[in-house]
Design a protein around this motif. Sequence first.
Motif, PDB file in Angstrom:
ATOM      1  N   VAL A 248       0.837  -1.200   0.000  1.00  0.00           N
ATOM      2  CA  VAL A 248       0.000   0.000   0.000  1.00  0.00           C
ATOM      3  C   VAL A 248       0.871   1.248   0.000  1.00  0.00           C
ATOM      4  O   VAL A 248       0.575   2.233  -0.688  1.00  0.00           O
ATOM      5  CB  VAL A 248      -0.964  -0.010   1.205  1.00  0.00           C
ATOM      6  CG1 VAL A 248      -1.725   1.307   1.303  1.00  0.00           C
ATOM      7  CG2 VAL A 248      -1.949  -1.163   1.080  1.00  0.00           C
ATOM      8  N   LEU A 249       1.969   1.228   0.756  1.00  0.00           N
ATOM      9  CA  LEU A 249       2.896   2.359   0.737  1.00  0.00           C
ATOM     10  C   LEU A 249       3.472   2.563  -0.671  1.00  0.00           C
ATOM     11  O   LEU A 249       3.624   3.698  -1.139  1.00  0.00           O
ATOM     12  CB  LEU A 249       4.027   2.119   1.728  1.00  0.00           C
ATOM     13  CG  LEU A 249       3.631   2.082   3.209  1.00  0.00           C
ATOM     14  CD1 LEU A 249       4.825   1.689   4.062  1.00  0.00           C
ATOM     15  CD2 LEU A 249       3.073   3.423   3.652  1.00  0.00           C
ATOM     16  N   GLU A 250       3.774   1.468  -1.356  1.00  0.00           N
ATOM     17  CA  GLU A 250       4.287   1.568  -2.723  1.00  0.00           C
ATOM     18  C   GLU A 250       3.229   2.155  -3.652  1.00  0.00           C
ATOM     19  O   GLU A 250       3.534   3.009  -4.500  1.00  0.00           O
ATOM     20  CB  GLU A 250       4.725   0.197  -3.219  1.00  0.00           C
ATOM     21  CG  GLU A 250       5.976  -0.320  -2.534  1.00  0.00           C
ATOM     22  CD  GLU A 250       6.310  -1.747  -2.913  1.00  0.00           C
ATOM     23  OE1 GLU A 250       7.509  -2.031  -3.085  1.00  0.00           O
ATOM     24  OE2 GLU A 250       5.387  -2.568  -3.029  1.00  0.00           O
ATOM     25  N   ALA A 251       1.991   1.701  -3.505  1.00  0.00           N
ATOM     26  CA  ALA A 251       0.918   2.224  -4.344  1.00  0.00           C
ATOM     27  C   ALA A 251       0.703   3.718  -4.088  1.00  0.00           C
ATOM     28  O   ALA A 251       0.495   4.496  -5.029  1.00  0.00           O
ATOM     29  CB  ALA A 251      -0.369   1.445  -4.080  1.00  0.00           C
ATOM     30  N   MET A 252       0.779   4.119  -2.832  1.00  0.00           N
ATOM     31  CA  MET A 252       0.612   5.530  -2.493  1.00  0.00           C
ATOM     32  C   MET A 252       1.697   6.370  -3.162  1.00  0.00           C
ATOM     33  O   MET A 252       1.411   7.426  -3.737  1.00  0.00           O
ATOM     34  CB  MET A 252       0.648   5.705  -0.977  1.00  0.00           C
ATOM     35  CG  MET A 252      -0.571   5.135  -0.272  1.00  0.00           C
ATOM     36  SD  MET A 252      -0.364   5.018   1.535  1.00  0.00           S
ATOM     37  CE  MET A 252      -0.225   6.755   1.985  1.00  0.00           C
ATOM     38  N   GLN A 253       2.944   5.906  -3.102  1.00  0.00           N
ATOM     39  CA  GLN A 253       4.029   6.649  -3.740  1.00  0.00           C
ATOM     40  C   GLN A 253       3.829   6.738  -5.246  1.00  0.00           C
ATOM     41  O   GLN A 253       4.186   7.753  -5.864  1.00  0.00           O
ATOM     42  CB  GLN A 253       5.369   5.987  -3.429  1.00  0.00           C
ATOM     43  CG  GLN A 253       5.846   6.184  -2.006  1.00  0.00           C
ATOM     44  CD  GLN A 253       7.293   5.763  -1.837  1.00  0.00           C
ATOM     45  OE1 GLN A 253       7.883   5.144  -2.723  1.00  0.00           O
ATOM     46  NE2 GLN A 253       7.868   6.095  -0.708  1.00  0.00           N
ATOM     47  N   ALA A 254       3.290   5.689  -5.834  1.00  0.00           N
ATOM     48  CA  ALA A 254       3.071   5.675  -7.277  1.00  0.00           C
ATOM     49  C   ALA A 254       1.836   6.459  -7.691  1.00  0.00           C
ATOM     50  O   ALA A 254       1.623   6.690  -8.886  1.00  0.00           O
ATOM     51  CB  ALA A 254       2.947   4.230  -7.769  1.00  0.00           C
ATOM     52  N   GLY A 255       1.011   6.878  -6.724  1.00  0.00           N
ATOM     53  CA  GLY A 255      -0.238   7.546  -7.065  1.00  0.00           C
ATOM     54  C   GLY A 255      -1.274   6.589  -7.617  1.00  0.00           C
ATOM     55  O   GLY A 255      -2.042   6.936  -8.519  1.00  0.00           O
TER      56      GLY A 255
END
Length: 364
Positions: free
Chosen positions: A283-290
């Motif tokens: 989820v943190l990765e998805a947040m960074q990717a927008g």
Amino acid sequence: MRLLFVVRDLGLGGVERCVVLVGSWLAAHGFEVSVAMMGGSRNLWGTRSAALNIVDLSGTWHPKKPWTWPAGWGALRGLARRHDVVIAATFLMPLYITWAATRGLGKRVLGWVHGPLFEVDERARMNPIHRRACQFIYRRLGELVFVSAHARDSMSKWLATEPGQGVPPGWRVIPNFVEAQPLRPAGLPHRPARLLFVGRVAEEKQPALWLDALVALANAGHAATLTVVGDGPLLPWLEDEAARRGLVDRLIVAGRQDDVGPWLANADWLLLTSLFEGCPLVVLEAMQAGLPVVSTRAGGVYELFAGRDVDFVTAEPTGAALAALIVAQAPHHAELAAWLRQRSEAYSPDALGARWLQLLEHPQ
């Protein structure tokens, strides 16, 4: 300052990834960081762990061979003597051997708690001996580091802390962080919409919900595909069940991937359907990717959304609820993506690394 993490090995699990990320960040900021591998010799992190001193003790000690225990205890104890802080990177074996090997040394010992242990035990039914042993040690460690407030509160419940007693002063929350991810290209969701799951295909991830969501979206007139990045024991079942439901052309199995960035960039929504989570890295990765996220109420995931969990977390763990939230998000896709990207700044390596520095340099 010399810091020692104790792990089973350095496979591709979330705990191991956190050890490498946090350890490497601290090494870059002047710490001497060692990692003791007690249960295996794998180090699948290659150059990412180059700044760490990896010590393989798995050939000296084996948890299922009692005649090796004295030698393993002695080897880790000797290693601990040369470090200022020793961190049991997870529960069970690393926790046990860390506790045993540091007794009487006067070293600062921390337990790192990555998941909500009350829920983990409730679902998986931990062996009673392991339950009592873990609880015994956690009650006696003066300092615990939790990846979310939910994991902390779950520990309090698991240890049956007296109501009103409050959080022990040595319990601190430091969320996880991940490597920087490239920003997902702007634009409307694809048609059909592209859903993505990243992780282990196992019972605790509830893969049936993924197929239920595809069916519910199709019934609502919103066709979608699902890409699964990962493997696990339920992958054959998933493929068979997709065939049974006539969803073969809607399911793409990509297998385990070292770099999930391109998959995040090519998706429209990330699905998280876990029964329990501490602080989910994907989820943190998805947040960074927008990349907008649609999740069940999986433990500490709601904390990542800063009070906007209603925009990203379903009220019920059903495929219909996941589909309904995707449909509701679609008109606001760009705004949600931008907000998640901005929110991810609170979980940057430097922001959370500073909290690790505070923890290590200023003990309570």
